[in-house]
Enzyme design. Sequence first.
Site, PDB file in Angstrom:
ATOM      1  N   ASP A   1       8.656  32.251  48.460  1.00 50.32           N
ATOM      2  CA  ASP A   1       9.216  31.656  47.249  1.00 50.32           C
ATOM      3  C   ASP A   1      10.064  32.683  46.491  1.00 50.32           C
ATOM      4  O   ASP A   1       9.645  33.833  46.325  1.00 50.32           O
ATOM      5  CB  ASP A   1       8.045  31.185  46.368  1.00 50.32           C
ATOM      6  CG  ASP A   1       8.500  30.394  45.170  1.00 50.32           C
ATOM      7  OD1 ASP A   1       9.117  29.337  45.367  1.00 50.32           O
ATOM      8  OD2 ASP A   1       8.245  30.841  44.033  1.00 50.32           O
TER       9      ASP A   1
ATOM     10  N   GLU B   1       2.166  43.087  63.325  1.00 45.63           N
ATOM     11  CA  GLU B   1       0.821  43.560  63.715  1.00 45.63           C
ATOM     12  C   GLU B   1       0.030  42.458  64.422  1.00 45.63           C
ATOM     13  O   GLU B   1      -0.971  42.723  65.072  1.00 45.63           O
ATOM     14  CB  GLU B   1      -0.002  43.949  62.477  1.00 45.63           C
ATOM     15  CG  GLU B   1       0.435  45.201  61.781  1.00 45.63           C
ATOM     16  CD  GLU B   1      -0.207  45.302  60.384  1.00 45.63           C
ATOM     17  OE1 GLU B   1      -1.192  44.573  60.098  1.00 45.63           O
ATOM     18  OE2 GLU B   1       0.294  46.118  59.598  1.00 45.63           O
TER      19      GLU B   1
HETATM   20  C1  GLC Z   1      10.933  28.014  43.856  1.00 46.78           C
HETATM   21  C2  GLC Z   1      10.193  26.747  44.182  1.00 46.78           C
HETATM   22  C3  GLC Z   1      10.109  25.927  42.934  1.00 46.78           C
HETATM   23  C4  GLC Z   1       9.326  26.703  41.899  1.00 46.78           C
HETATM   24  C5  GLC Z   1       9.963  28.062  41.652  1.00 46.78           C
HETATM   25  C6  GLC Z   1       9.056  28.980  40.876  1.00 46.78           C
HETATM   26  O1  GLC Z   1      12.254  27.797  43.519  1.00 46.78           O
HETATM   27  O2  GLC Z   1      10.803  26.085  45.249  1.00 46.78           O
HETATM   28  O3  GLC Z   1       9.505  24.691  43.165  1.00 46.78           O
HETATM   29  O4  GLC Z   1       9.291  25.994  40.692  1.00 46.78           O
HETATM   30  O5  GLC Z   1      10.247  28.719  42.863  1.00 46.78           O
HETATM   31  O6  GLC Z   1       8.010  29.452  41.659  1.00 46.78           O
END
Ligand code: GLC
Length: 547
Positions: free
Chosen positions: A204, A256
């Site tokens: 993310d 790993e």
């Molecule tokens: C990314 C995710 C989104 C989330 C954001 C904060 O963009 O796809 O859904 O709100 O990160 O973590």
Amino acid sequence: MSPTTPWWRSAVIYQVYIRSFADGNGDGVGDIAGIRSRLPYLKSLGVDAIWINPWYKSPMADHGYDVADFREIDPLFGCLAEAERLIEEAHEHGIRVIPDIVPNHTSDQHAWFRAALAAGPGSPERERYVFRPGRGSDGAQPPNDWVSCFGGPAWTRLPDGEWYLHLFAPEQPDLNWEHPEVRAEFESVLRFWFSRGVDGFRIDVAHGLIKHPELPDLPPRQDAADGQRPRHVEHPHWDRDEVHEIYRSWRKVADEFPGDRCFVAEAWADTPERLAAYVRRDGLHTAFNFDFLMSTWDAKELRTVIDNSLAMLGSVGAPATWVLSNHDVVRHVSRYGRQSPARRWVANETYRAEGPVDLGLGTRRARAAALLMLALPGGAYVYQGEELGLPEVEDLPESVLQDPIWERSGHTERGRDGCRVPIPWSGRTAPYGFSPADATGAPWLPQPADWADRGVAAQSGDESSMLELYRTALRLRRAHPALGDGTLTWLDAPEGVLALRRDPGLVCVLNLSDEPYPLPGHTAVLLTSGPVEGGVLGTDQAAWLAV
Ligand code: GLC
């Protein structure tokens, strides 16, 4: 594809937005039990892997992207033992599992952030996050002018006078990736899940971890000429070069473990060159190609995006990935159902819907887009419900909106709930089999009254349905030696028509022009996005041909 080519170079990965996929325990929220019960469906659909949005312990301020404990499953979704069972069972079905990992921030309820609050200004506990005094004589101004992706300032002030940084909601404080404990902790979390059998991670906000050490104000906004994408300018918190060092060590962690483990980066980069930097040989394996998702329905633009992506990713030896929808953007049936889709260049902002949607048009284009996407070299992502042709739910009543963007924008942006409505499985009325018959809770977002014909059961066996189109395309893609990883050759075609060849022996044609286009020479028509009469491809139709 050679048998030694790693799976992720050509995988079709299905995105499971867990709270909206299938509800096993009847509380109205999707869960691990629900996913387990639907593994046969995913197998029959023909996907190679599932990416599961965050399932960790979380107060759910951003539906799980605010993680309180990376080693625990949230009770709303199940427990750790169930997650382990799911990984095993998915593997038994030949499906790999890729959880989401959220390294840019934690929840404000994470033990580290609670300790930081308790320990006070100047404490070592605060160094794991980004705490600063404010500006102005009384420190009442935020430390800089950064803004939250969800609206409002990226800083919140505490009663003790210090401010902390959150590029997203205030409940999502940003971590300080200069801190060795932060780096060590995430490597340990990766090992925790790799040793439980996960096949990779979706990372993310992979482009956000490193901040300019001096936290300067934002550079002046560079407005691009109409329709043009801005050039890359150094940014104080997005896509900084130093972020790649983190992923070089993550790559070593993945290496790993036996088997081909893989990372996919959610990295919003200004240019294909900048995106390619994430997937160099010693870095991450793949990255989402948002340029493809953001392209308008235009032959020239699509071809440019495809060429640039293949050239740049190819230059570092990485496969391309293709994606049309996800849980952050308006579903593409609705995007394509508008004649002139507005573009948004800013990471994580949802597309602003203007004008009415022509669902017939959007669906026709979405069917053609699926055949294009699945014919391109590399891997592809399918967002749950896209195989059912679900449109964006644009008329959710304001009282049910849950996305933090709605509150943070002062009720000016409705946010992303419209693409997150629980998906329909069976039955004529809500919850359409999303929850069991004896459910105690209604689906966490209301489903439209007219979704009965969009359910899995209603579409199964109907050759004209979106679901059967996806099933057939995925089956052909698995079996055909030309599809998946590899290269493409463009064939001559009139303006507005895309014709590409994959070797050996497959041609994909897509007609985005207003003129009918006679199919080029072929030995067989393998699949078309709609009825093709007299060997002529109509506007917004696509075909796969054997040649
Ligand atoms: C990314 C995710 C989104 C989330 C954001 C904060 O963009 O796809 O859904 O709100 O990160 O973590």
